[in-house]
Design a protein around this motif. Structure first.
Motif, mmCIF file in Angstrom:
data_model
loop_
_atom_site.group_PDB
_atom_site.id
_atom_site.type_symbol
_atom_site.label_atom_id
_atom_site.label_comp_id
_atom_site.label_asym_id
_atom_site.label_seq_id
_atom_site.Cartn_x
_atom_site.Cartn_y
_atom_site.Cartn_z
ATOM 1 N N VAL A 84 12.198 100.188 -3.681
ATOM 2 C CA VAL A 84 12.091 101.619 -3.415
ATOM 3 C C VAL A 84 12.225 102.381 -4.726
ATOM 4 O O VAL A 84 13.109 102.087 -5.533
ATOM 5 N N GLU A 85 11.335 103.345 -4.941
ATOM 6 C CA GLU A 85 11.419 104.267 -6.069
ATOM 7 C C GLU A 85 11.548 105.687 -5.542
ATOM 8 O O GLU A 85 11.131 105.984 -4.408
ATOM 9 N N GLN A 86 12.103 106.576 -6.332
ATOM 10 C CA GLN A 86 12.237 107.974 -5.964
ATOM 11 C C GLN A 86 11.106 108.779 -6.606
ATOM 12 O O GLN A 86 10.937 108.765 -7.833
ATOM 13 N N ALA A 87 10.320 109.448 -5.769
ATOM 14 C CA ALA A 87 9.287 110.352 -6.270
ATOM 15 C C ALA A 87 9.933 111.726 -6.469
ATOM 16 O O ALA A 87 10.439 112.328 -5.513
ATOM 17 N N ARG A 88 9.912 112.211 -7.706
ATOM 18 C CA ARG A 88 10.658 113.414 -8.063
ATOM 19 C C ARG A 88 9.722 114.548 -8.446
ATOM 20 O O ARG A 88 8.660 114.337 -9.033
ATOM 21 N N ILE A 89 10.168 115.763 -8.175
ATOM 22 C CA ILE A 89 9.357 116.931 -8.501
ATOM 23 C C ILE A 89 9.147 117.051 -10.007
ATOM 24 O O ILE A 89 8.127 117.567 -10.463
ATOM 25 N N GLU A 90 10.105 116.554 -10.808
ATOM 26 C CA GLU A 90 9.981 116.672 -12.266
ATOM 27 C C GLU A 90 8.741 115.962 -12.794
ATOM 28 O O GLU A 90 8.228 116.306 -13.859
ATOM 29 N N THR A 91 8.271 114.962 -12.062
ATOM 30 C CA THR A 91 7.067 114.231 -12.469
ATOM 31 C C THR A 91 5.991 114.320 -11.395
ATOM 32 O O THR A 91 5.214 113.386 -11.200
ATOM 33 N N ALA A 92 5.958 115.475 -10.710
ATOM 34 C CA ALA A 92 4.931 115.767 -9.713
ATOM 35 C C ALA A 92 4.873 114.707 -8.626
ATOM 36 O O ALA A 92 3.809 114.378 -8.116
ATOM 37 N N HIS A 93 6.042 114.155 -8.274
ATOM 38 C CA HIS A 93 6.161 113.140 -7.213
ATOM 39 C C HIS A 93 5.250 111.936 -7.458
ATOM 40 O O HIS A 93 4.675 111.374 -6.528
ATOM 41 N N SER A 94 5.123 111.563 -8.720
ATOM 42 C CA SER A 94 4.388 110.342 -9.056
ATOM 43 C C SER A 94 5.349 109.160 -9.089
ATOM 44 O O SER A 94 6.562 109.323 -9.292
ATOM 45 N N VAL A 95 4.819 107.976 -8.883
ATOM 46 C CA VAL A 95 5.606 106.744 -8.869
ATOM 47 C C VAL A 95 4.909 105.712 -9.733
ATOM 48 O O VAL A 95 3.714 105.432 -9.553
ATOM 49 N N HIS A 96 5.630 105.160 -10.680
ATOM 50 C CA HIS A 96 5.163 104.035 -11.483
ATOM 51 C C HIS A 96 6.139 102.875 -11.298
ATOM 52 O O HIS A 96 7.344 103.045 -11.514
ATOM 53 N N VAL A 97 5.646 101.734 -10.916
ATOM 54 C CA VAL A 97 6.474 100.534 -10.791
ATOM 55 C C VAL A 97 5.889 99.471 -11.717
ATOM 56 O O VAL A 97 4.710 99.123 -11.597
ATOM 57 N N GLU A 98 6.700 98.967 -12.631
ATOM 58 C CA GLU A 98 6.284 97.891 -13.531
ATOM 59 C C GLU A 98 6.814 96.572 -12.990
ATOM 60 O O GLU A 98 8.016 96.328 -13.007
ATOM 61 N N LEU A 99 5.899 95.744 -12.525
ATOM 62 C CA LEU A 99 6.278 94.454 -11.947
ATOM 63 C C LEU A 99 6.422 93.401 -13.029
ATOM 64 O O LEU A 99 5.614 93.327 -13.957
ATOM 65 N N LYS A 100 7.442 92.576 -12.889
ATOM 66 C CA LYS A 100 7.628 91.381 -13.720
ATOM 67 C C LYS A 100 7.943 90.209 -12.796
ATOM 68 O O LYS A 100 8.357 90.384 -11.656
ATOM 69 N N GLY A 101 7.751 88.995 -13.290
ATOM 70 C CA GLY A 101 8.157 87.810 -12.549
ATOM 71 C C GLY A 101 7.117 87.237 -11.618
ATOM 72 O O GLY A 101 7.419 86.331 -10.837
ATOM 73 N N LEU A 102 5.889 87.733 -11.670
ATOM 74 C CA LEU A 102 4.815 87.180 -10.851
ATOM 75 C C LEU A 102 4.134 86.027 -11.584
ATOM 76 O O LEU A 102 4.443 85.737 -12.740
ATOM 77 N N ARG A 103 3.202 85.391 -10.917
ATOM 78 C CA ARG A 103 2.530 84.236 -11.495
ATOM 79 C C ARG A 103 1.290 84.668 -12.284
ATOM 80 O O ARG A 103 0.588 85.590 -11.882
ATOM 81 N N PRO A 104 0.990 84.020 -13.398
ATOM 82 C CA PRO A 104 -0.157 84.422 -14.215
ATOM 83 C C PRO A 104 -1.488 84.062 -13.563
ATOM 84 O O PRO A 104 -1.594 83.105 -12.787
ATOM 85 N N GLY A 105 -2.490 84.881 -13.885
ATOM 86 C CA GLY A 105 -3.845 84.582 -13.454
ATOM 87 C C GLY A 105 -4.027 84.578 -11.955
ATOM 88 O O GLY A 105 -4.835 83.812 -11.423
ATOM 89 N N ARG A 106 -3.306 85.466 -11.240
ATOM 90 C CA ARG A 106 -3.353 85.482 -9.777
ATOM 91 C C ARG A 106 -3.798 86.843 -9.260
ATOM 92 O O ARG A 106 -3.585 87.876 -9.888
#
Length: 529
Positions: free
Chosen positions: A100-122
């Motif tokens: 869960v991420e918080q969409a905030r008015i300070e950033t126009a309710h945008s959400v960026h999630v940076e994923l790590k730990g997945l498998r390569p080339g998938r």
């Protein structure tokens, strides 16, 4: 993957979360309280980008009224929790990460999630949820492991989508071609107020709001573009790598210098143009699937970076606006401007130039691909040898800078150098040289120039430009709208110039106007098919 920690690694800046994935993701929630949102807040779609071997960025921005004048999309002033999920299947049954991420008015309710730990080339799939509202499902990919050479990569690239000039059918056609990676080379949106940039026959669609100069204006304009279903389809099909050109800020801007000094558009002083640039950069980050490393710092924002696709390719994504010297003699075509040859002129700035040259020296990949904005090859509109007539806005206006970059990949023994370009609203395919004045100078690379998605309207369909007669390194020209598909293997890079019959009404079919192939280790374009 079994050894990955279940703790979340939250990165700083503008609400971007760096999150480690784990098998089953059993401890995370899959829904979030929507804070009383009664209608669908996912009107701006979803997107992914910045693929790396164990992750990528997934993005959304909540909006109930995308073209609200305050740029905040009709959202409440409070933060809204947004749940996200990443799965191995399009039905979202095999979830490998959620949070869960918080969409905030300070950033126009945008959400960026940076994923790590997945498998390569998938291949992976993702979606967002807030309360009872669920987004569409998007497809994305991780890049191959650094030591791997994948069999092939399907990559498409595009540029220049002026909302007023037509319908974004080309984005849907691009999505239907099912690429694994999309590069957007700038002019993703245009800053003009309604009817200040008009095509013959009149614009079929209208911009909302005045010329963008404030944060509210840039946010509103991005939201209007993101509301387009064709654009949403292209974002949902594959991860994107994005760079801006000029219209994301101001036509033909150069570093801290606007096109015109105009108090009405915050351009009358350097400080006021910095404010405009800061607003544009803030909105750009909020609306693009970029890493936290691209979070703006005031009127500065770093977007040049290299993304590796295993041992197959490097994508050197460049910025030819933020660090350039001002254009000479105005921004257009000029004859015999000797200053353009000055050794100290730069279109990249010293730091970015060093980064790129070092990247060439350190490359072990088959293909080194430059994703950049403006025409790279020499294009002289005057046939007389003693007169040159070139664009001051492209690399011709920064000839020494171009020579240093080209010589840099030659000196580094780059195996295959390919420059990808947008900006000019036409298709081109060019051979590249260190010295264009010497007919015997060898070909050392190739340039593929994509036309616009809509900018300048339907186009004539012409495949003839008279300048090709005395610029023999310019091999192909076409005036249609569309995009370019490529297939990259260890042995060859093939390129199909995909064109539409029209854009001023929706639904045009797409066809391939021309195809070229680059052979591994053999500089120069070869016509195909």
């Amino acid at each position: 993957m079994d050894n990955i920690s279940r703790r979340s690694l939250i990165s700083a800046g503008l609400g971007a979360g760096l999150v480690a994935a784990w098998p089953g993701a059993a401890v995370a929630v899959s829904t979030a309280d929507d804070a009383g949102l009664r209608t669908d807040p996912f009107l701006l779609g979803i997107a992914s980008g910045e693929p790396w071997p164990d992750g990528f960025v997934i993005w959304t921005r909540l909006a109930l009224d995308p073209i609200a004048e305050d740029g905040l999309g009709g959202m409440p002033t409070r933060q809204v929790p947004v749940a996200w999920e990443v799965a191995e299947d399009a039905a979202m049954r095999t979830v490998v990460a959620r949070g869960v991420e918080q969409a905030r008015i300070e950033t126009a309710h945008s959400v960026h999630v940076e994923l790590k730990g997945l498998r390569p080339g998938r291949e992976y799939f993702y979606r967002f949820r807030t309360g009872r509202h669920v987004s569409a499902v998007g497809r994305t990919l991780t890049s191959p492991a650094p030591h791997e050479t994948p069999a092939a990569l399907a990559m498409a690239f595009a540029s220049c989508s002026q909302y007023e000039h037509g319908y974004f059918t080309a984005y849907t056609r691009l999505a239907q071609d099912h690429p694994d990676l999309v590069l957007h080379l700038g002019d993703y949106m245009y800053e003009y107020k309604k009817d200040s940039y008009v095509i013959g026959g009149g614009n079929p669609r209208d911009h909302q709001g005045p010329e963008t100069s404030s944060l509210a204006g840039y946010r509103q304009r991005h939201a209007q573009y993101k509301s387009d279903a064709d654009l949403q389809a292209a974002h949902a099909i594959a991860p994107w790598l994005v760079v801006w050109d000029d219209h994301e800020v101001d036509n033909n801007w150069a570093d801290e210098i606007p096109e015109n000094r105009d108090a009405a558009q915050l351009n009358d002083t350097t400080e006021r143009f910095r404010q405009r640039r800061a607003a544009a950069f803030q909105a750009y980050y909020e609306n693009m699937p970029l890493r936290a490393s691209s979070v703006p710092a005031g009127f500065d924002m770093k977007i040049y970076r290299t993304i590796q696709w295993g041992q197959l390719a490097n994508f050197h994504m460049m910025d030819t606006r933020q660090y350039r010297d001002d254009q000479l003699a105005g921004d257009g075509w000029r004859k015999n401007v000797a200053e353009r040859l000055a050794e100290d002129r730069t279109i990249t700035g010293a730091e970015q130039e060093k980064w790129l040259l070092d990247g060439f020296k350190n490359s072990t990949q088959r293909w080194d691909i430059l994703g950049q904005q403006v025409f790279f090859a020499e294009k002289d509109r005057n046939q007389a040898p003693e007169i040159d007539d070139v664009s001051m806005d492209g690399w011709d206006g920064y000839a020494a800078s171009r020579r240093r970059i080209t010589q840099g990949w030659v000196d580094a023994n780059v195996r295959n150098a390919v420059v990808l370009t947008g900006d000019v609203h036409r298709n081109w395919a060019n051979d590249l040289k260190v010295d264009y004045k010497d007919p015997a100078s060898p070909v050392v690379g190739s340039e593929l120039v994509c036309t616009s998605i809509t900018s300048t309207g339907n186009g004539s369909g012409s495949t003839t430009d008279p300048v090709m007669a005395w610029n023999p390194h310019l091999k192909f020209y076409n005036d249609n709208r569309g995009y370019v598909n490529t297939k990259i293997t260890k042995d060859a890079l093939s390129a199909d110039f995909r064109v539409l019959d029209y854009v001023t009404t929706p639904g045009s079919p797409v066809s391939t106007k021309a195809s070229f192939q680059l052979q591994d280790g053999v500089p120069g374009l070869q016509a195909r098919g």
